[in-house]
Design a protein around this motif. Structure first.
Motif, PDB file in Angstrom:
ATOM      1  N   PHE A 197       1.818   1.715  14.243  1.00  0.00           N
ATOM      2  CA  PHE A 197       1.949   3.159  14.494  1.00  0.00           C
ATOM      3  C   PHE A 197       1.789   3.954  13.198  1.00  0.00           C
ATOM      4  N   LEU A 198       2.365   3.426  12.116  1.00  0.00           N
ATOM      5  CA  LEU A 198       2.344   4.167  10.847  1.00  0.00           C
ATOM      6  C   LEU A 198       0.929   4.311  10.297  1.00  0.00           C
ATOM      7  N   ARG A 199      -0.004   3.507  10.823  1.00  0.00           N
ATOM      8  CA  ARG A 199      -1.417   3.649  10.420  1.00  0.00           C
ATOM      9  C   ARG A 199      -2.197   4.498  11.420  1.00  0.00           C
ATOM     10  N   GLN A 200      -1.466   5.072  12.412  1.00  0.00           N
ATOM     11  CA  GLN A 200      -2.125   5.846  13.470  1.00  0.00           C
ATOM     12  C   GLN A 200      -1.863   7.347  13.348  1.00  0.00           C
ATOM     13  N   ASP A 201      -1.465   7.803  12.169  1.00  0.00           N
ATOM     14  CA  ASP A 201      -1.196   9.224  11.919  1.00  0.00           C
ATOM     15  C   ASP A 201      -0.238   9.811  12.962  1.00  0.00           C
ATOM     16  N   PRO A 202       0.972   9.218  13.103  1.00  0.00           N
ATOM     17  CA  PRO A 202       1.883   9.720  14.148  1.00  0.00           C
ATOM     18  C   PRO A 202       2.711  10.911  13.673  1.00  0.00           C
ATOM     19  N   ASP A 203       3.138  11.733  14.601  1.00  0.00           N
ATOM     20  CA  ASP A 203       4.147  12.769  14.326  1.00  0.00           C
ATOM     21  C   ASP A 203       5.510  12.291  14.819  1.00  0.00           C
ATOM     22  N   ILE A 204       5.492  11.685  16.027  1.00  0.00           N
ATOM     23  CA  ILE A 204       6.739  11.226  16.655  1.00  0.00           C
ATOM     24  C   ILE A 204       6.553   9.789  17.120  1.00  0.00           C
ATOM     25  N   ILE A 205       7.567   8.958  16.842  1.00  0.00           N
ATOM     26  CA  ILE A 205       7.532   7.545  17.241  1.00  0.00           C
ATOM     27  C   ILE A 205       8.763   7.261  18.097  1.00  0.00           C
ATOM     28  N   MET A 206       8.556   6.549  19.207  1.00  0.00           N
ATOM     29  CA  MET A 206       9.697   6.113  20.017  1.00  0.00           C
ATOM     30  C   MET A 206       9.678   4.583  20.072  1.00  0.00           C
ATOM     31  N   VAL A 207      10.784   3.961  19.657  1.00  0.00           N
ATOM     32  CA  VAL A 207      10.915   2.502  19.692  1.00  0.00           C
ATOM     33  C   VAL A 207      11.896   2.172  20.805  1.00  0.00           C
ATOM     34  N   GLY A 208      11.472   1.341  21.749  1.00  0.00           N
ATOM     35  CA  GLY A 208      12.311   1.034  22.907  1.00  0.00           C
ATOM     36  C   GLY A 208      13.711   0.603  22.545  1.00  0.00           C
ATOM     37  N   GLU A 209      13.831  -0.273  21.534  1.00  0.00           N
ATOM     38  CA  GLU A 209      15.165  -0.740  21.149  1.00  0.00           C
ATOM     39  C   GLU A 209      15.126  -1.300  19.734  1.00  0.00           C
ATOM     40  N   ILE A 210      16.147  -0.994  18.942  1.00  0.00           N
ATOM     41  CA  ILE A 210      16.292  -1.616  17.615  1.00  0.00           C
ATOM     42  C   ILE A 210      17.185  -2.832  17.791  1.00  0.00           C
ATOM     43  N   ARG A 211      16.564  -4.031  17.697  1.00  0.00           N
ATOM     44  CA  ARG A 211      17.297  -5.270  17.978  1.00  0.00           C
ATOM     45  C   ARG A 211      17.621  -6.065  16.712  1.00  0.00           C
ATOM     46  N   ASP A 212      16.874  -5.823  15.624  1.00  0.00           N
ATOM     47  CA  ASP A 212      17.047  -6.663  14.442  1.00  0.00           C
ATOM     48  C   ASP A 212      16.823  -5.849  13.174  1.00  0.00           C
TER      49      ASP A 212
END
Length: 567
Positions: free
Chosen positions: A384-399
């Motif tokens: 995602f960080l190489r896709q020029d994002p403005d907003i990122i949603m991560v389903g779950e932070i597991r680790d």
């Protein structure tokens, strides 16, 4: 109201943007549906917003058909053909008047037809076309065979059931043939359709040594629905697996699939299917995903004014993290989707990593995780960080790996939304510290933490005043002032299947991560100390939020005790 005029008015009132109108008109040309239906389908407006707008334009009352039970005698007054032709549905009778929900109350042909056919004067109320189509499908669909009729067709009774000590070897060809048997097909269809009609969120199909049962989870609580003969367990599980495009020969490993069911012309229902081998056969759990019931309007999720203001502030920051926490099935996905829907604009690039993708949202780049081939949350985040994002949603932070990349993304100018599994908002910070994230990174990146639960609402049709021992109320956490409020409970009726509850409301604990809390984290404060600090800063805990809903007559003290912990 013409499509062109409706579109112009919506843009003028700033309910949608000109770009959204053009996108909807393009989609409308392809699908042939009307504009209001297309706007709701694309997620630009909710059904409620469209209904309220039309209601104010026509100066007529509006109706929410989801919260209304139409009597069978009223439905019989107008045929399905007439309802589908004019996009209407009869709602109730009042003397010589018939109250009719209409997508277009200016349609004189519709009112004349209904008046001629029924002999009643027509009183229109406004409703969106999508809600009317869903209601037509609900009330006019054939009831289908009953469970007893299906069993009679199969010619099986409980007395014919044999029990075996070991799992028998089953020929795959015989299994496939049995699963295509007409009564088995009808029984499986009945299980799926009944779950939709009863508003279930999950279906559990469970084999045991001497019993085979089907349970529905309705408003968060499991209810036993039926017990088919044990000898049908392999045929039913095979039928489910064929519908989900899974391997019926594989009966020793877990499998995941999806069923898409089309109901009428306009409504689709997705079932997420999980098959788990157990000691006595395969247990199947289906999660119902109904986009028509997805509530994307934050103001209608159950937020109180201040928590909603804090949440909107956090998601409209240019960067930082917003974390949503709660157990499975507590509505975290709905809250995140409503936030994304609010942020979804033509000038914003939004990417989501989900496991699984539950609902498809127009204008958002959604990525399905596949751990078996190495596509996990951390890998998706890096991409995602190489896709020029403005907003990122991560389903779950597991680790730690996912948490580390999410924090770095939040610190480098991106807004990051994600979920964790913790009991309350302050415990989320402790969880991130335990994962290995440095305290100074947490304080620099986190904007807000939101914890939530879903509590069952008192059934509107059998709601009645009640009195409760003041000592019990004090134990629950009500203040002397709150004890003066009139409390209610559901007596139990056909609408709620005798439970006294119908529908659910969200309880929220919103912890805005202010400077004093950040200082406490840097000084090594515990979760309990953080909680006290957040309450001093004005945070309402889950229990406090629940008590407010009890005093407002929305739910009961029993329900609040069931879903929240004492503060």
């Amino acid at each position: 109201m013409s499509t062109k005029r409706l579109g112009e008015l919506l843009v003028r009132e700033k309910l949608i943007s000109l770009q959204q109108l053009r996108s909807a008109q393009e989609e409308q040309k392809k699908s042939g549906q009307n504009l209001s239906y297309t706007l709701a389908k694309l997620g630009f407006m909710s059904d409620g917003e469209i209904t309220n707008f039309l209601s104010s334009q026509y100066r007529l009352p509006s109706i929410n058909l989801d919260e209304y039970e139409i009597e069978p005698e009223v439905i019989k007054l107008v045929s399905r053909e007439v309802c589908e032709k004019h996009k209407i549905i009869p709602v109730s009778r009042s003397g010589t008047a018939l109250i009719v929900a209409m997508a277009d109350p200016t349609n004189l042909n519709a009112t004349d037809d209904v008046k001629f056919l029924t002999g009643f004067n027509v009183e229109p109320v406004v409703c969106s076309e999508q809600a009317i189509s869903t209601a037509i499908e609900r009330y006019y669909s054939p009831a289908g065979p009953s469970y007893d009729e299906v069993m009679a067709d199969m010619g099986v009774g409980d007395e014919e059931i044999d029990f075996t000590d070991e799992e028998e070897e089953v020929n795959v060809l015989e299994l496939e043939k049995a699963s295509e048997d007409a009564p088995v097909v009808r029984l499986v269809n009945m299980i799926l359709i009944n779950a939709i009609r009863k508003g279930a969120s999950d279906i559990h199909i469970e084999p045991y040594e001497k019993k085979f049962r089907v349970r529905y989870r309705i408003d968060g609580v499991l209810h036993e629905e039926m017990s088919p003969p044990l000898k049908l367990k392999n045929a039913i599980s095979s039928r489910m697996k064929i519908m989900s495009q899974l391997d019926i020969a594989e009966r020793r490993l877990p499998q995941d699939g999806r069923i898409k069911l089309k109901l009428g012309k306009d409504r689709e229902m997705d079932f997420r299917v999980s098959v788990l081998p157990t000691m006595w056969g395969e247990k199947i759990v289906l999660r119902l995903l109904d986009k028509s019931n997805l509530q994307l309007d934050m103001t209608k999720l159950g937020f109180d004014a201040q928590p909603l203001s804090d949440f909107k502030w956090a998601i409209n920051q240019p960067w930082g993290m917003v974390l949503v926490t709660g157990p499975t099935g507590s509505g975290k996905t709905t809250t995140l989707y409503s936030a994304l829907s609010d942020l979804n604009q033509p000038d914003t690039n939004i990417s989501t990593a989900e496991d699984p993708v539950e609902y498809n949202l127009f204008g958002i780049n959604q990525v399905q995780m596949h751990d078996e081939i190495g596509l996990n949350f951390a890998g998706a985040l890096r991409s995602f960080l190489r896709q020029d994002p403005d907003i990122i949603m991560v389903g779950e932070i597991r680790d730690f790996e996912t948490a580390e990349i999410a924090v770095k993304a939040a610190l480098t100018g991106h807004l990051v939304l994600s979920t964790l599994h913790t009991n309350d908002a302050p415990a989320t910070i402790s969880r991130m510290l335990n994962m290995g994230v440095e305290p100074f990174l947490i304080t620099a990146s986190v904007n807000l933490v939101l914890a939530q639960r879903l509590a069952r609402k008192i059934c509107a049709d059998c709601k009645a005043p009640t009195t409760i021992d003041p000592e019990i109320l004090r134990e629950v956490g009500l203040t002397d002032e709150q004890m003066k409020a009139q409390l209610y409970k559901g007596a139990g009726c056909n609408t709620c299947n005798g439970s006294g509850y119908k529908g659910r409301v969200a309880l929220y604990e919103v912890m805005r991560f202010n400077d004093s809390l950040k200082e406490m984290v840097l000084q090594g404060a515990s979760a309990a100390e953080l909680k006290q600090g957040a309450i001093r800063s004005g945070m309402c805990t889950l229990r406090m939020s629940g008590i407010k809903k009890v005093c407002d007559g929305v739910t009961t003290t029993d329900e609040i005790v069931r879903v929240t912990m004492a503060d």
